[in-house]
Design an enzyme around this catalytic site. Sequence first.
Site, PDB file in Angstrom:
ATOM      1  N   HIS A 166       0.822  -1.225   0.000  1.00  0.00           N
ATOM      2  CA  HIS A 166       0.000   0.000   0.000  1.00  0.00           C
ATOM      3  C   HIS A 166       0.852   1.269   0.000  1.00  0.00           C
ATOM      4  O   HIS A 166       0.373   2.338  -0.359  1.00  0.00           O
ATOM      5  CB  HIS A 166      -1.005  -0.003   1.167  1.00  0.00           C
ATOM      6  CG  HIS A 166      -0.433   0.326   2.512  1.00  0.00           C
ATOM      7  ND1 HIS A 166      -0.117  -0.644   3.449  1.00  0.00           N
ATOM      8  CD2 HIS A 166      -0.130   1.510   3.095  1.00  0.00           C
ATOM      9  CE1 HIS A 166       0.337  -0.053   4.539  1.00  0.00           C
ATOM     10  NE2 HIS A 166       0.341   1.250   4.345  1.00  0.00           N
ATOM     11  N   ASP A 198       0.131  -7.538   1.524  1.00  0.00           N
ATOM     12  CA  ASP A 198       0.552  -6.146   1.626  1.00  0.00           C
ATOM     13  C   ASP A 198       2.073  -6.021   1.646  1.00  0.00           C
ATOM     14  O   ASP A 198       2.639  -5.226   2.388  1.00  0.00           O
ATOM     15  CB  ASP A 198      -0.059  -5.479   2.864  1.00  0.00           C
ATOM     16  CG  ASP A 198       0.006  -3.949   2.787  1.00  0.00           C
ATOM     17  OD1 ASP A 198       0.198  -3.423   1.668  1.00  0.00           O
ATOM     18  OD2 ASP A 198      -0.105  -3.299   3.839  1.00  0.00           O
ATOM     19  N   SER A 236       4.638   2.581   8.013  1.00  0.00           N
ATOM     20  CA  SER A 236       4.317   1.427   7.170  1.00  0.00           C
ATOM     21  C   SER A 236       5.512   0.994   6.335  1.00  0.00           C
ATOM     22  O   SER A 236       6.120   1.801   5.638  1.00  0.00           O
ATOM     23  CB  SER A 236       3.155   1.766   6.238  1.00  0.00           C
ATOM     24  OG  SER A 236       1.938   1.819   6.943  1.00  0.00           O
TER      25      SER A 236
END
Length: 346
Positions: free
Chosen positions: A56, A86, A165
């Site tokens: 992402h 992911d 992230s």
Amino acid sequence: ITQNNGELSLIEIFEKSESGVVRINVKRPANDTRGIGGIGSGFVYDDKGHIITNDHVVENAEKITVTFLDGRSYKAKIIGKDLFTDLAVVKVNASSEVLSPLSIGDSSMLQVGEPIAAIGNPFGLSGSMSSGIISQIGRLLPSQDRGFQIPDIIQTDAAINPGNSGGPLLNMKGEVVGINTAIQSETGDFAGVGFAIPSKTVQKIIPVLIQNMTYHHPWVGISGRDIDPDLADILNLKDARGFLVINVLDDSPAKKAGLHGFNETKEVDGIRYQIGGDIILGVDSKIVRKIDDILIHLQREKKVGDDMVLQILRDGKVTDIVIKLNERQSSILTLNGTSSSNSTQR
């Protein structure tokens, strides 16, 4: 001070790891709903310039820039990405002196309560470190508006915020045991619950992404709900465990193996239950308490083309059904509008 059992202090962990953690800036098209700019984290995987991050983070990116701790920046290209875990790999053309690969640990050895550390770029603040403990393992990652869930996730209370992230979650030996991927809060900021993809998943997926650009995930093709006490009463079950199959998707491995979905509806206390489908009690001789057990087994143990034995309860009788696992397609995500753990499609 280094501990006697091989564990490092937080200071030593940061000093050992900081040169291998990078900031990732992305430029997206003007019509992207998240805006044209984005920032995340990543870490050096090998001395060939491969960087691991989240899918992402680099999703829909027109331009990717990787910046190292010393300020040197490089253009990066996507080598491979996997929507379902992911994970993504990007590559930079940097000299070996710039690249400091982090060592990968064994996430299957993690215990709840174990101290850990996270390094990343929260809110763009480069090279930030936070610490905490392993809060739980084997979680299903709550849906991040992608219509499905990621199994076998680490939960931590280490502060993880936007920009973290893709950064590493480290054990006290300085080994990567997870990739920080998400937070769960009302505001989007840290509220005590963070999630990371375990290193076991990384070691399974990343080498394939580097070689083939994509990873083929096995798929069963069912949706349904976990057996709770109310449902157990309706179905006259002694134990509130297992997964009730409600729908079996056309052309899926489950359909080809003959799994049954619901065939009647029963209303109790104003709640309508779809019942009559097979109840999955076990998978490859492992007990199934809820859907998580099936999904984690798929993620850890299975690949496309494998056989998987489901122990099911049908019409009061326990029997085994063998399923040959096919590849899951991203197009199936639109077939199930709900993604709570009680209505999970795999």
